[in-house]
Design a protein around this motif. Structure first.
Motif, short mmCIF file in Angstrom:
data_model
loop_
_atom_site.label_atom_id
_atom_site.label_comp_id
_atom_site.label_asym_id
_atom_site.label_seq_id
_atom_site.Cartn_x
_atom_site.Cartn_y
_atom_site.Cartn_z
N SER A 20 0.83 -1.21 0.00
CA SER A 20 0.00 0.00 0.00
C SER A 20 0.86 1.26 0.00
CB SER A 20 -0.92 0.03 1.22
OG SER A 20 -1.84 -1.01 1.15
N LEU A 21 1.93 1.24 0.77
CA LEU A 21 2.85 2.37 0.82
C LEU A 21 3.52 2.59 -0.53
CD1 LEU A 21 4.37 4.55 2.44
CD2 LEU A 21 6.06 2.79 2.98
N LEU A 22 3.99 1.52 -1.15
CA LEU A 22 4.64 1.64 -2.45
C LEU A 22 3.67 2.12 -3.51
CD1 LEU A 22 6.92 -1.54 -2.51
CD2 LEU A 22 7.62 0.86 -2.30
N LEU A 23 2.45 1.65 -3.48
CA LEU A 23 1.43 2.10 -4.43
C LEU A 23 1.13 3.59 -4.23
CD1 LEU A 23 -0.51 1.35 -6.69
CD2 LEU A 23 -2.17 0.72 -4.94
N SER A 24 1.03 4.01 -2.98
CA SER A 24 0.78 5.42 -2.68
C SER A 24 1.93 6.30 -3.16
CB SER A 24 0.58 5.62 -1.18
OG SER A 24 -0.53 4.91 -0.72
N LEU A 25 3.15 5.87 -2.91
CA LEU A 25 4.32 6.64 -3.34
C LEU A 25 4.41 6.72 -4.86
CD1 LEU A 25 7.04 5.47 -0.80
CD2 LEU A 25 5.91 7.69 -0.91
N SER A 26 4.14 5.62 -5.54
CA SER A 26 4.21 5.65 -7.00
C SER A 26 3.09 6.51 -7.59
CB SER A 26 4.17 4.24 -7.59
OG SER A 26 2.94 3.63 -7.34
N SER A 27 1.93 6.51 -6.97
CA SER A 27 0.84 7.36 -7.42
C SER A 27 1.19 8.84 -7.23
CB SER A 27 -0.45 7.05 -6.66
OG SER A 27 -0.88 5.74 -6.93
N ALA A 28 1.75 9.16 -6.09
CA ALA A 28 2.15 10.54 -5.82
C ALA A 28 3.23 11.00 -6.79
CB ALA A 28 2.62 10.68 -4.38
N ALA A 29 4.20 10.13 -7.07
CA ALA A 29 5.26 10.47 -8.01
C ALA A 29 4.69 10.68 -9.41
CB ALA A 29 6.32 9.37 -8.01
N SER A 30 3.76 9.85 -9.81
CA SER A 30 3.14 9.99 -11.13
C SER A 30 2.39 11.31 -11.24
CB SER A 30 2.16 8.85 -11.39
OG SER A 30 2.83 7.62 -11.43
N LEU A 31 1.64 11.67 -10.23
CA LEU A 31 0.92 12.94 -10.24
C LEU A 31 1.88 14.13 -10.30
CD1 LEU A 31 -1.95 12.25 -7.69
CD2 LEU A 31 -2.14 12.54 -10.17
N LEU A 32 3.00 14.03 -9.60
CA LEU A 32 3.99 15.09 -9.63
C LEU A 32 4.59 15.25 -11.02
CD1 LEU A 32 5.58 17.18 -7.98
CD2 LEU A 32 7.25 15.38 -7.52
N VAL A 33 4.92 14.13 -11.66
CA VAL A 33 5.47 14.18 -13.02
C VAL A 33 4.46 14.77 -13.99
CG1 VAL A 33 6.21 12.71 -14.95
CG2 VAL A 33 7.13 12.32 -12.66
N ILE A 34 3.21 14.39 -13.86
CA ILE A 34 2.17 14.92 -14.74
C ILE A 34 2.02 16.43 -14.53
CG2 ILE A 34 -0.33 14.95 -15.15
CD1 ILE A 34 -0.26 11.89 -14.58
N ALA A 35 2.01 16.86 -13.28
CA ALA A 35 1.87 18.29 -12.98
C ALA A 35 3.03 19.09 -13.56
CB ALA A 35 1.77 18.51 -11.47
N ILE A 36 4.24 18.57 -13.44
CA ILE A 36 5.41 19.26 -13.98
C ILE A 36 5.37 19.28 -15.50
CG2 ILE A 36 7.93 19.09 -14.23
CD1 ILE A 36 7.97 18.13 -11.28
N SER A 37 4.92 18.22 -16.12
CA SER A 37 4.89 18.17 -17.59
C SER A 37 3.81 19.07 -18.17
CB SER A 37 4.69 16.73 -18.07
OG SER A 37 3.41 16.26 -17.74
N ILE A 38 2.80 19.45 -17.39
CA ILE A 38 1.73 20.32 -17.87
C ILE A 38 2.13 21.80 -17.80
CG2 ILE A 38 -0.59 21.14 -17.27
CD1 ILE A 38 -1.36 18.31 -16.71
N LEU A 39 3.13 22.15 -17.02
CA LEU A 39 3.52 23.55 -16.86
C LEU A 39 3.80 24.27 -18.18
CD1 LEU A 39 5.70 23.55 -13.62
CD2 LEU A 39 3.43 24.52 -13.95
N PRO A 40 4.59 23.69 -19.11
CA PRO A 40 4.81 24.40 -20.38
C PRO A 40 3.51 24.62 -21.16
CG PRO A 40 6.43 22.66 -20.13
CD PRO A 40 5.42 22.50 -19.03
N LEU A 41 2.60 23.69 -21.08
CA LEU A 41 1.32 23.83 -21.77
C LEU A 41 0.52 24.99 -21.20
CD1 LEU A 41 -0.69 22.77 -23.85
CD2 LEU A 41 -1.54 21.20 -22.10
N SER A 42 0.54 25.15 -19.89
CA SER A 42 -0.21 26.25 -19.28
C SER A 42 0.43 27.59 -19.65
CB SER A 42 -0.29 26.08 -17.78
OG SER A 42 0.96 26.29 -17.17
N GLN A 43 1.75 27.64 -19.75
CA GLN A 43 2.41 28.88 -20.16
C GLN A 43 2.06 29.21 -21.61
OE1 GLN A 43 6.48 27.93 -19.30
NE2 GLN A 43 6.28 28.46 -17.14
N TRP A 44 2.04 28.22 -22.48
CA TRP A 44 1.68 28.42 -23.88
C TRP A 44 0.23 28.92 -23.98
CZ3 TRP A 44 -2.07 25.83 -26.78
CH2 TRP A 44 -2.07 26.11 -28.14
#
Length: 75
Positions: A20-44
Motif C-alpha cells: 500500500s505504501l509503495l502504491l501510494s508513493l508511485s501514485s504521488a510520483a506519477s501525479l507530480l510528473v504529470i503536474a510538472i509536464s503540464i507547466l509548459p502547456l499552461s504557459q503556452w
C-alpha cells in the motif's frame, strides 16, 4: 492460533502495508510528473490567450488564433 499462524498473519499484514505504501508513493510520483509536464502547456495557453485578446476585433476568432499560432490563413 498457533505461533506459526500468527507469524504468517503478521507477515502478510506487513506485506500488505508495504505494498500500500509503495502504491501510494508511485501514485504521488506519477501525479507530480504529470503536474510538472503540464507547466509548459499552461504557459503556452496563457500566451495564446494574451495574443488573441490583443488581436480582438480585427477579423474574427479563427483569424486571431491562426495569427497567434504563426499561420495567417490565406484569402
Amino acid at each position: 492460533m498457533t505461533d506459526k499462524q500468527e507469524s504468517s498473519s503478521s507477515t502478510l499484514d506487513l506485506l500488505r502495508s508495504l505494498s500500500s505504501l509503495l502504491l501510494s508513493l508511485s501514485s504521488a510520483a506519477s501525479l507530480l510528473v504529470i503536474a510538472i509536464s503540464i507547466l509548459p502547456l499552461s504557459q503556452w495557453a496563457k500566451h495564446q490567450n494574451e495574443c488573441v485578446e490583443s488581436q480582438k476585433g480585427n477579423v474574427g476568432v479563427a483569424y486571431e488564433v491562426s495569427y497567434c499560432n504563426g499561420r495567417v490563413p490565406g484569402p
